[in-house]
Every structure is written in C-alpha cells, then in structure tokens.
Design a protein around this motif. Structure first.
Motif, PDB file in Angstrom:
ATOM      1  N   UNK A   1      41.750  45.013  42.385  1.00 30.11           N
ATOM      2  CA  UNK A   1      42.002  45.827  43.589  1.00 30.11           C
ATOM      3  C   UNK A   1      41.839  45.049  44.890  1.00 30.11           C
ATOM      4  N   UNK A   2      40.921  44.086  44.923  1.00 28.93           N
ATOM      5  CA  UNK A   2      40.745  43.266  46.130  1.00 28.93           C
ATOM      6  C   UNK A   2      42.007  42.467  46.411  1.00 28.93           C
ATOM      7  N   UNK A   3      42.536  41.809  45.372  1.00 34.78           N
ATOM      8  CA  UNK A   3      43.769  41.032  45.541  1.00 34.78           C
ATOM      9  C   UNK A   3      44.921  41.941  45.963  1.00 34.78           C
ATOM     10  N   UNK A   4      45.016  43.108  45.340  1.00 35.26           N
ATOM     11  CA  UNK A   4      46.099  44.031  45.668  1.00 35.26           C
ATOM     12  C   UNK A   4      46.003  44.499  47.122  1.00 35.26           C
ATOM     13  N   UNK A   5      44.795  44.799  47.572  1.00 39.89           N
ATOM     14  CA  UNK A   5      44.609  45.257  48.955  1.00 39.89           C
ATOM     15  C   UNK A   5      45.050  44.210  49.965  1.00 39.89           C
ATOM     16  N   UNK A   6      44.694  42.952  49.713  1.00 41.31           N
ATOM     17  CA  UNK A   6      45.082  41.874  50.628  1.00 41.31           C
ATOM     18  C   UNK A   6      46.594  41.674  50.613  1.00 41.31           C
ATOM     19  N   UNK A   7      47.203  41.756  49.423  1.00 41.36           N
ATOM     20  CA  UNK A   7      48.655  41.616  49.309  1.00 41.36           C
ATOM     21  C   UNK A   7      49.366  42.760  50.028  1.00 41.36           C
ATOM     22  N   UNK A   8      48.787  43.933  49.965  1.00 46.87           N
ATOM     23  CA  UNK A   8      49.380  45.084  50.637  1.00 46.87           C
ATOM     24  C   UNK A   8      49.421  44.848  52.154  1.00 46.87           C
ATOM     25  N   UNK A   9      48.357  44.268  52.673  1.00 46.75           N
ATOM     26  CA  UNK A   9      48.321  43.937  54.098  1.00 46.75           C
ATOM     27  C   UNK A   9      49.314  42.815  54.412  1.00 46.75           C
ATOM     28  N   UNK A  10      49.379  41.824  53.508  1.00 46.02           N
ATOM     29  CA  UNK A  10      50.258  40.669  53.752  1.00 46.02           C
ATOM     30  C   UNK A  10      51.732  41.063  53.733  1.00 46.02           C
ATOM     31  N   UNK A  11      52.136  41.932  52.798  1.00 40.35           N
ATOM     32  CA  UNK A  11      53.549  42.297  52.650  1.00 40.35           C
ATOM     33  C   UNK A  11      53.904  43.604  53.348  1.00 40.35           C
ATOM     34  N   UNK A  12      52.926  44.486  53.485  1.00 38.67           N
ATOM     35  CA  UNK A  12      53.202  45.762  54.127  1.00 38.67           C
ATOM     36  C   UNK A  12      54.030  46.703  53.284  1.00 38.67           C
ATOM     37  N   UNK A  13      54.207  46.388  51.999  1.00 40.34           N
ATOM     38  CA  UNK A  13      55.012  47.224  51.110  1.00 40.34           C
ATOM     39  C   UNK A  13      54.361  47.283  49.737  1.00 40.34           C
ATOM     40  N   UNK A  14      54.346  48.475  49.152  1.00 42.84           N
ATOM     41  CA  UNK A  14      53.648  48.704  47.893  1.00 42.84           C
ATOM     42  C   UNK A  14      54.256  47.896  46.747  1.00 42.84           C
TER      43      UNK A  14
END
Length: 748
Positions: free
Chosen positions: A196-209
């Motif tokens: 979940x930590x990696x996913x949260x950061x990726x969500x911020x980086x890409x802005x798309x689910x």
C-alpha cells in the motif's frame, strides 16, 4: 515517425514490439508463467537450508555428525532460581523447597523429560545465591515453542508461591515463543505494508488509479512467480525464510522501478504528440533497454553473494537474482502488451486534486531544473562540495565495528527474557550459550576415549576456558558423545571467543586429540558466530572484486565508454561508503540513535556491510543506467554533451525521484522493526537510496559529466572490438526529437 524509425533493433525493442502486436498472447503467456511457477513450486515444496549446511568448518562437521547419527537434539530449557536478597542461599530450606516445587511442577506438565535438580548436577552459582533446574522438551525441537506454554505457566505458578525468590524460565523453546509473541507479526506486517505504501506514492506520482496499479501488479506477480521458482530451485540450492523476505524487498523495489521507468517514458512521448504505437516503440527502445541493462547489472551484483560460501547468503543472492530477472522480463514483455491494450484508459481513475499537477510540468522537475542550473554553472564547486560532503558522511565508516549482536543489543529491554538471559550469564558465565563438543569415536566406551573425555572435562576448567559444570551425554549406540562446556565470557562475545579458541587450540589437542580416529569438532552459538565471521571476512575481497569488475564490464559494453564505466563504479562506491558512514554514526556512535530507537547498540551486525554492498551496488545501477541512457540518447540524437546532460537529468528527475521515494519508504518500514539487525538494514538501505537519487544523480553525476565533456564518450581504439550493446540508441532508431518544452530549457 517514418518507416526507418520502426526498424528498431535490440532485444528490448523487439520484445516490446512483439508484445504490442500480440497483446493477448503476451498477457496470457505471463499469466500462465506465473501460475505454472506457483503450481510447480507448491508441488515441489521448498527445501530449506539445513543446520549442517549453514556454515563450513567445525560447525558444519559437528552438525553433520549429529545428523548422520540420527540424534535428535531436544529443545533444552532452564529454570533460574535466584535469591532476591543477599542473605538467602541455595542451601536454605526455603530455597530447597522452591527447587522441589519447580521440579515437580514442570515434570507434572507431561511436556518435559530428563528434569534434573541443581543439587545433583551441581548447577549452583559460586556465590550460592542462584541455581538451575534443567530439562528437555518432548518432541521435535523445531516446534517446541508451540508446546512450551503449559511449562511456562507451571513455572509462573511456583513463582507466585515463592515471592522472596526469582524463578524464571529460559531456553530455546521459551525464547522462540516470546520472540514470536512479541515480533511474530512485526516482520510480516512490514512486508504487507510495503504494497500500500508503494501504491500510494505511485498514485501521487501518476495521478491516476490504473497507471498506479500497473507497477504494483507487475511487482506482485513477479514476486509470486519467484516464490514458486524458489521452491523448484531449492532442490538444488536450499532456500530460507530470510531469503524469501529479502526477495520480497528487492522484488517490490525493482519491479515497481522498472515499470515506472517504462510507463513514464511512454506517457512522456504521448504528451509530446506521438501516437500510441510510436510512443510505445520509443519506450521499448529506450527505457526497455535501460531496464535490461540495469536488470542484468543488478543480477550480477546479487550473484556476488554466491561467492560467500555461506548457505544463507547464497539463498538470498539466488532468490534476489531470480526476482530481478523475472521483473525485468515482465517489464519488457507483458507491460508493453498491457499499455497497448489499455491505451488512453491507463489514465482512468484520475485523482481530481492532482489533475493540474499532472497536466503540466511537475514540481519535482522544476526543483531539479533549478538545482541543475546551479550545478552546471559551477561544476567544479559542485563536485568539490558534493564529494566533500559524501566523504564526510562516509568518514565514520573507517572506525566500523562489526559483531554478532547480543540479545540485549538486538532487543534492548523490550523482552523480559533478555533480563533472564543476562541474569543466567552473570551467575553462570557461558551457561546460556555453552560450547558443544561433538565427539565421534570407533567405540565411544573404549577406555582411552573415556579417559580422554575425563581429561577434557578437567582441563577445560583448569585452563580457564570454562568454570563448569561440563556435562557429558553419551549416545553409545551411535558412538557419539555430546559435551556441553559453558564458556568464560558468557554474553561478552569477544571474551567468549577467546575461551572458545583456548578450548579448540589447547585443551582439545592435549586430550581428545591424542585418540586416533576420534573426531571432536566444537560447535555452539559462540563457535557458530566465530566461524561465520571468519568465513564472511574471507569472502569480502572476492565478492567485492566480482561485483565491481563485472559491473564495470557491463557498463563498458552497454555504453561503449571507458569514462562512463569508471565514473559509474566510483559514484556507486561513494554512495555505499556514505551509507556505511550513516550506519556507524547512528548505530555505533549513537548520533541521533533515539530517533530510530537504536540507543546503546554500539556495533553493526556482522553480515550487514557485505549484504548492503551487494544490494546497494545493484540498486544504485537502476538510477545510473536510466539517467546516463537518457543523456547518451540525447547525445546520439545530435545534442551537445552539455545540452544532453541538461535534457537527460531534467527529463528523468521526476521518475527517479518517484522511484527513490518508493524505495526509501519501503526500506524505511523495515527501519521501524524492533530487531536492531532489521532496523540497521532498513536505515542503511533507505539512507543509501536517498543519497544516491539526490546528491549522486542530481548533483555529482551531471557536474562530473559536464567537466568531462566529450571525454564522457571516450573508448580507446583497442577496445573498439568489444561487442556493441548500444544499438537501441543509434540515431536511425529514434525519431527526430520533439521540440523541448519550456521547462526543459536551461539557461546556464
């Protein structure tokens, strides 16, 4: 792009092109591979490293003798009975009554055997205030922790009846149970929280689910496939739980990174006006190639662990190597197919408040643009300041002290059993971790063997190596004797090691060594740690040499530049050195130790420096290959070296920062664990990646390359015959560059 541009050569480009054209086949093959690997691995079962294979030398010989003889060593437990005041002695009636109650209580559980009274075994301390009741757990030693609860309750019941005395149990089973109760879920929760930590950061980086889910999905499937492969491979190279955890850590880091590199490049090309197919081909030929070069380099670094000769390290190295290889293959095959299938739908699930940030240049790129402007304006000053700072950070490493951490160093005062351990060692030096001599003879009952055993017992004490009591257990049917020798020094590893060496080098040759055909390897906790350290120290040079030499050769072949190969090695060594310095400063000198809960450790765990070197050297190549590939690509497309550096660093800043933040966050989770060895690993990895992605790649690399200018691409004529692995970046393989956006232009 013209037809000429589609004829890209190279493995990554071909793989990406095939996957994009055969999308469902590529996805189906990947899913089938993951399912087959897991199924076959589950069917084969995982073979773990046996105790006899953990180490070479005497500890290996001793374990092998016991294994071959079929002797099942039970989990031994001890109950410490100790006067709380200075007057009560073991000879007092109240003390004797407590001993009797303990013997009766533990025996009454039906879970133990061979209960002995301290009055029979003479396990009474010199000051007469402490005594030990000893017994063995019934059944398999490996599962004894699951059956020790009734015994612990029985001892606790006796403690209630004798408040003036301290009555505490300690042993293999009770220690494992307390560790499992206190920390059993600790490590597992850290592993699970990494996703979940990696996913949260990726969500911020890409802005798309959807875009954020792709890297996580690739990393998880790569890890699942590798778990299956570990089961199959374990029949040739045994694995372990530690190797599994390290594999998960490395797999999450590189799996997410590789996918991030590829996805960012494809999105960037589409944002620059390329059609979906062209954007995918460019991503395959550039980021795909960088992933292969990086992946192979990381695999080579992990292979360095195979040269240690330590079964645990070999398992970790092979497991890490496999997950990197699987993630690399997945990134250049199934990822292009998924991107081709999704098309614009990769932007689905947009996060509203991140839309504006994602639409334009991101803040990270603007930040690095400003930093780079200053770096390239004053490259000499930048090099001096950056190198000076890194050397200053690395300087504490010169005084690094490594050792096996004692229980109180590893866990502090967080476990009650640590206090019991220290009390037993204070009263009976070496009693908690005695040396064990495994004696095998043609006839264990032969007079000369009996005499040698008696002499050994006597000289072990008279030499000062032990204060006794020395216990001998005969296994006549197997012609084996197990001799337990408490070592003077106890929990003081350095002092206990001196006692061990005296036992091995003086007492044994003078007694047991005089009997022809008799084997008497000395093993135990102290012996195992001593042998492990010796073997680890002996493997440092070959491992370092292998990793550095092969990484150098790979960089030389991949960039056809002697300069790039040399600078990459030097920058990586600086990064590793800085990580060592931070570790020593925090965990050995205690600077800022309270911030990470590491007060009073005073040493670096023995295995960590070599482990960190291999892991960090491999992971550092991720960023280096990605950034330098982008710089070289720009140079091959006609930009000047200076302009190529500007373009390469600015366009990769966002993805490198995102990748680094994910790695730092995942590693930092392990820095929050209670065990100091895991905490040291997490802090060391997180600090090194942070330094590498900022000071090294953002300041030092561009400054050094700027100073070198055209010499960056220097390759002596006599090396021109080397294989050319740079073809994916040839000008004819790339489209004419799109006009750089305003945020990419730097005025220097």
């Amino acid at each position: 792009m013209g037809n000429q541009d589609t004829r890209v050569r190279g493995l990554a480009a071909r793989a990406g092109g095939w996957s994009a054209r055969h999308r469902w086949a590529a996805v189906g093959i990947w899913v089938l591979f993951v399912v087959l690997a897991m199924g076959l691995g589950s069917a084969a079962g995982r073979v773990d490293v046996k105790e006899s294979d953990q180490l070479k030398g005497e500890t290996h010989t001793a374990a092998k003798i016991i294994e071959d003889a079929g002797i099942k060593r039970p989990a031994s437990e001890t109950v410490l009975i100790q006067a709380k005041d200075g007057t009560t002695k073991a000879t007092d009636a109240a003390f004797r009554a407590a001993v009797t109650d303990v013997v009766k209580a533990v025996g009454g559980t039906g879970r133990v055997t061979d209960v002995t009274s301290p009055y029979d075994t003479k396990t009474i301390s010199r000051d007469g205030r402490s005594a030990l009741v000893q017994f063995d757990m019934r059944g398999d030693a490996d599962t004894a922790k699951d059956r020790v609860e009734p015994v612990l309750k029985a001892v606790a019941g006796v403690q209630k009846d004798h408040g003036s005395l301290r009555i505490e149990e300690i042993g293999g089973a009770s220690m494992q149970k307390q560790y499992a109760d206190a920390f059993g879920d600790d490590f597992q929760q850290a592993e699970y929280s990494a996703v979940p930590v990696a996913f949260g950061i990726l969500l911020i980086a890409f802005g798309a689910l959807v875009a954020a889910l792709l890297p996580v999905a690739l990393a998880i499937t790569a890890i699942m496939a590798t778990m299956g492969l570990m089961g199959i491979v374990s029949h040739l190279q045994p694995m372990s739980d530690t190797a599994n955890s390290v594999m998960l850590l490395v797999g999450m880091a590189v799996g997410v990174d590789y996918c991030l590199f590829y996805l960012r490049r494809e999105r960037e090309e589409r944002a620059a006006g390329r059609d979906a197919g062209t954007a995918l081909r460019i991503a395959a030929a550039t980021s795909g190639r960088a992933i292969i070069v990086s992946g192979v380099t990381v695999c080579v670094a992990m292979a360095g662990m195979l040269f240690t000769g330590l079964a645990e390290f070999e398992a970790m190295g092979l497991a890490s190597l496999m997950v990197v290889a699987v993630a690399m293959v997945g990134s250049v095959t199934v990822l292009p197919a998924l991107l081709s299938l999704l098309g614009e739908r990769v932007e689905k699930g947009r996060i509203p408040f991140l839309r504006r940030r994602q639409a334009g240049s991101n803040g990270e790129s603007r930040f690095w643009t400003a930093v780079l402007r200053g770096v390239l304006a004053r490259p000499v000053a930048s090099v001096v300041v950056a190198v000076g700072a890194l050397l200053a950070v690395a300087s504490p490493a010169l005084g690094m002290k490594t050792s096996q951490l004692t229980l109180d160093q590893e866990f502090g005062n967080s476990l009650p059993i640590v206090q019991t351990y220290n009390r037993v060692n204070d009263a009976f030096p070496g009693g908690s971790e005695p040396a064990q001599v495994v004696v095998r003879a043609k006839d264990i009952n032969a007079p000369e063997v009996r005499q040698a055993l008696a002499d050994f017992k006597q000289q072990a004490i008279s030499s000062g190596a032990s204060r006794g009591p020395v216990d001998v257990r005969l296994h006549a049917a197997q012609n084996v004797a197990l001799v337990s020798v408490p070592l003077v020094g106890g929990s003081d590893f350095d002092q206990a090691t001196k006692s061990l060496e005296k036992l091995r080098d003086e007492v044994r040759p003078a007694t047991l060594g005089k009997v022809d055909g008799l084997q008497a390897p000395v093993t135990g906790q102290v012996a195992g740690s001593h042998d492990f350290n010796d073997q680890l120290v002996g493997s440092v040079v070959p491992v370092f040499a292998f990793v550095v030499v092969f990484a150098f050769l790979l960089m030389l072949l991949s960039f056809r530049s002697l300069t790039v190969a040399i600078t990459s090695i030097l920058l990586n060594l600086l990064s590793v050195g800085a990580a060592y310095g931070i570790l020593v400063a925090v965990f050995q000198h205690g600077w800022g130790a309270s911030l990470v809960g590491a007060e009073g450790v005073g040493a670096i765990v023995t295995w960590l420096p070599l482990f960190l070197f291999v892991i960090l050297f491999g992971l550092s190549m991720d960023y280096h290959v990605f950034v330098v590939s982008r710089i070289r690509e720009a140079r091959m497309r006609g930009r000047s070296t200076r302009d190529a550096i500007q373009h390469g660093v600015v366009t990769t800043a966002g993805v490198v920062t995102s990748a680094a933040v994910i790695m730092v966050a995942v590693f930092a989770i392990f820095g929050t664990l209670s065990m100091q060895s895991m905490k040291q690993m997490g802090v060391g990895l997180a600090a090194a990646v942070l330094i590498d992605a900022t000071v090294i790649r953002g300041v030092l690399l561009p400054a050094v390359m700027s100073l070198l200018g055209e010499r960056n691409w220097y390759l002596p004529k006599w090396l021109h015959r080397l294989p050319d692995l740079t073809h994916d970046e040839s000008p004819e393989a790339m489209a004419a560059p799109a006009a750089p956006r305003e945020d990419e232009r730097l005025r220097v």
